[in-house]
Each structure stands twice: as C-alpha cells, then as structure tokens.
Design a protein around this motif. Structure first.
Motif: not given
Length: 83
Positions: A11, A14-16, A22, A25-26, A29, A48
């Motif tokens: 997780k 996932c913070r890009r 973002d 991905f967030l 997940v 990722l």
C-alpha cells in the motif's frame, strides 16, 4: 503469501509521485487486490517497481508495455477502476 506487513508495504508503494497513478493504485489495492491469485499479486507487486514515467505512459495509453504479464495487469487495473 501476503502478510499484513507485506500488504502494508505494498500500500505504501502505491503512493506515487503522480496523482494520476495514486488514484489508480490505491483503490485497486483496497478493493480488488484480495481477489487476485498469488501469481497476479506478485505481478502487481512487480508492476509497482516500475518507474513512474513508464507507468504513466502505460496507463494513459501513450506507450505499450512489452512485458505481457505487466501489460495484462495494467489492463486489469484499468478495467477495475474505470466507471
């Protein structure tokens, strides 16, 4: 197997640096990751590790990902988050 610690790291990954990634991905997940097979989870984890410019180009359709497993995961994420 994805332990709670491994999932927390995922997780965090996932913070890009790009908001566009973002928002892809967030939610994926949080809402769909548990539905993936173990192999697909590993493919997502590998996705990722790719560079943000490549990810952006693949998800926005500017370039084609030449790795078939990653390309399939890109499509899976896109199909899941598109309304």
């Amino acid at each position: 197997m994805f332990t709670a610690k491994r999932l927390a790291r995922l997780k965090w990954a996932c913070r890009r640096g790009m908001l566009e990634l973002d928002v892809l991905f967030l939610p994926f997940v949080e809402q769909a990751f548990d539905e993936l097979s173990d192999g697909e989870k590993m493919t997502f984890e590998r996705l990722l590790t790719c560079d943000d410019p490549d990810l952006f180009a693949w998800f926005m359709g500017h370039q084609k990902c030449h790795d078939p497993d990653l390309a399939s995961m890109v499509q899976r994420v896109l199909s899941r988050v598109k309304v």
